[in-house]
Motif scaffolding. Structure first.
Motif, PDB file in Angstrom:
ATOM      1  N   SER A 149       0.832  -1.204   0.000  1.00 52.73           N
ATOM      2  CA  SER A 149       0.000   0.000   0.000  1.00 52.73           C
ATOM      3  C   SER A 149       0.865   1.251   0.000  1.00 52.73           C
ATOM      4  CB  SER A 149      -0.931   0.003   1.219  1.00 52.73           C
ATOM      5  OG  SER A 149      -1.812  -1.102   1.196  1.00 52.73           O
ATOM      6  N   ARG A 188       1.008   4.058  -2.861  1.00 48.57           N
ATOM      7  CA  ARG A 188       0.782   5.470  -2.572  1.00 48.57           C
ATOM      8  C   ARG A 188       1.926   6.333  -3.110  1.00 48.57           C
ATOM      9  NH1 ARG A 188      -2.123   8.036   1.462  1.00 48.57           N
ATOM     10  NH2 ARG A 188      -2.477   6.043   2.534  1.00 48.57           N
ATOM     11  N   ASN A 189       3.169   5.894  -2.875  1.00 46.29           N
ATOM     12  CA  ASN A 189       4.322   6.661  -3.362  1.00 46.29           C
ATOM     13  C   ASN A 189       4.340   6.749  -4.879  1.00 46.29           C
ATOM     14  OD1 ASN A 189       5.223   7.051  -0.735  1.00 46.29           O
ATOM     15  ND2 ASN A 189       6.515   5.216  -0.739  1.00 46.29           N
ATOM     16  N   LYS A 244       1.742   9.284  -5.967  1.00 50.91           N
ATOM     17  CA  LYS A 244       2.128  10.660  -5.666  1.00 50.91           C
ATOM     18  C   LYS A 244       3.032  11.247  -6.746  1.00 50.91           C
ATOM     19  CE  LYS A 244       1.618  10.760  -0.633  1.00 50.91           C
ATOM     20  NZ  LYS A 244       2.284  10.922   0.676  1.00 50.91           N
ATOM     21  N   GLU A 261      -4.797  14.457  -4.348  1.00 52.07           N
ATOM     22  CA  GLU A 261      -4.597  13.704  -3.114  1.00 52.07           C
ATOM     23  C   GLU A 261      -5.831  12.901  -2.728  1.00 52.07           C
ATOM     24  OE1 GLU A 261      -2.580  12.239   0.167  1.00 52.07           O
ATOM     25  OE2 GLU A 261      -1.803  13.423  -1.511  1.00 52.07           O
ATOM     26  N   ILE A 268      -5.906   9.708  -4.746  1.00 49.44           N
ATOM     27  CA  ILE A 268      -4.832   8.826  -4.287  1.00 49.44           C
ATOM     28  C   ILE A 268      -5.251   8.093  -3.020  1.00 49.44           C
ATOM     29  CG2 ILE A 268      -2.481   8.769  -3.358  1.00 49.44           C
ATOM     30  CD1 ILE A 268      -1.783  11.052  -5.251  1.00 49.44           C
ATOM     31  N   GLU A 269      -5.819   8.843  -2.077  1.00 46.77           N
ATOM     32  CA  GLU A 269      -6.249   8.247  -0.808  1.00 46.77           C
ATOM     33  C   GLU A 269      -7.335   7.198  -1.039  1.00 46.77           C
ATOM     34  OE1 GLU A 269      -6.060   7.569   3.216  1.00 46.77           O
ATOM     35  OE2 GLU A 269      -4.778   8.908   2.028  1.00 46.77           O
ATOM     36  N   VAL A 276      -5.724   4.024  -2.653  1.00 47.38           N
ATOM     37  CA  VAL A 276      -4.892   3.295  -1.691  1.00 47.38           C
ATOM     38  C   VAL A 276      -5.758   2.500  -0.726  1.00 47.38           C
ATOM     39  CG1 VAL A 276      -3.289   3.572   0.239  1.00 47.38           C
ATOM     40  CG2 VAL A 276      -2.917   4.844  -1.867  1.00 47.38           C
TER      41      VAL A 276
END
Length: 269
Positions: free
Chosen positions: A37, A41-42, A45, A51, A54-55, A58
Motif C-alpha cells: 500500500s 501510494r508513493n 504521488k 490527493e 490517491i487516498e 490506496v
C-alpha cells in the motif's frame, strides 16, 4: 515439541502447527499489505492525481489485499479456499438481498466523489448540516475534521446526495459584517466611517470594491452591512478585525450602536 505441533485442536482436524503457520501468514500478510500500500501510494504521488483520489485508491487496494490475506490464512489452516469463496459468495448474495444496497451505494458514491471532486482533501465544507475540513474519502465514508478537533464520518451516499457547501474552493470570498446604528445617527456618516475602515485594511481587496448597504430598518436600529472581499485564506482574521474595527471606529467618531430597546406608554384612565 514435534508431538505438540502434531496434535490437533479439539473438535477439529486442524493441527497446532497449522495454526502457528496461519498466524505467521497473517502477520506477514498484514506487513506485506502495508508495504505494498505504501509503495502504491508513493507511486501515485509521482503522478498528477489529486490527493483525494490517491487516498481513495490506496484504501481500496488495501481492502483487497486484506481479503487476499484472509484467504491465505484460511488456506494455511488446511481449508479448501474454493469452498470458502463459494460460501462467501452465497453469504454475500444473501446479504445483498437484505440491505447491502446501502454499502454498494456508498462505494459507488465514493467513486463519483473521488472522480468529480466536489470536495478535496484539506478543503472546508458543509455537508448534510455538518462542517469540517476534508480529511479523506474512503470506500464507504467521507471523513471530516472540525475546528475543535472532532472527527466526523459521513456515509458517501449522503455526501453525494446532499448539497455541498465548499468554503475554500474559490480563491476569494466576501466578508459580511452586520452592525446597527441608532435612528438619530446620520447614516451617511456611518457609511463613510465603515468604508474608510475597509479601504484602509491591507488585506481587503480593491476589486471588487468594498461597500456598505442598509439591510433593515429594525425596531431599535438602522442595520448596515459591511461587505469586503479578501483572499479565502485571510477570511477569518479579516472578518474578526473588521468586527472589532467597526466597533472602535464608531465609538471614536461618535456613531451610536444602540442597545435593543422598547418604548412603553401608560395611559391613565
Amino acid at each position: 515439541m514435534a508431538d505438540i505441533l502434531a496434535q490437533t485442536i479439539p473438535y477439529t482436524d486442524i493441527a497446532v502447527s497449522q495454526v502457528l503457520f496461519a498466524l505467521v501468514v497473517l502477520i506477514a500478510g498484514i506487513v506485506v499489505a502495508g508495504i505494498l500500500s505504501g509503495m502504491f501510494r508513493n507511486g501515485l504521488k509521482k503522478t498528477k492525481l489529486p490527493e483525494l483520489i490517491i487516498e481513495f485508491l490506496v484504501r481500496f487496494l488495501r481492502a483487497l489485499l486484506y481479503v487476499a490475506v484472509l484467504l491465505a490464512v484460511v488456506s494455511a489452516l488446511g481449508v479448501d479456499v474454493s469452498s470458502v469463496v463459494v460460501g462467501l459468495s452465497a453469504v454475500i448474495g444473501l446479504v445483498l438481498g437484505f440491505g447491502m444496497q446501502d454499502s454498494l451505494n456508498n462505494v459507488a458514491a465514493g467513486v463519483w466523489i473521488a472522480s468529480l471532486r466536489p470536495l478535496d482533501k484539506g478543503e472546508y465544507v458543509t455537508v448534510d448540516g455538518l462542517s469540517g475540513t476534508v480529511d479523506a474519502v474512503g470506500i464507504m465514508a467521507t471523513e471530516l475534521l472540525t475546528p475543535d478537533n472532532q472527527f466526523i464520518t459521513i456515509p458517501n451516499k449522503l455526501v453525494w446526495g446532499s448539497p455541498i457547501i465548499n468554503a475554500t474552493r474559490m480563491p476569494t470570498r466576501r466578508i459580511s459584517v452586520d452592525v446597527g446604528v441608532s435612528y438619530g445617527t446620520e447614516v451617511g456618516k456611518a457609511v463613510n466611517v465603515a468604508l474608510d475602515l475597509m479601504k484602509g485594511h491591507s488585506l481587503v481587496l480593491d476589486d471588487p470594491a468594498p461597500s456598505v448597504v442598509t439591510t433593515e430598518l429594525a425596531d431599535s436600529s438602522v442595520n448596515l452591512q459591511l461587505r469586503a472581499w479578501t483572499k479565502t485564506s485571510d477570511f477569518w482574521p479579516v472578518r474578526n478585525e473588521l468586527i472589532n474595527g467597526i466597533y472602535d471606529a464608531f465609538n471614536r467618531e461618535g456613531v451610536e450602536i444602540p442597545f435593543p430597546q422598547m418604548d412603553v406608554h401608560l395611559d391613565k384612565e
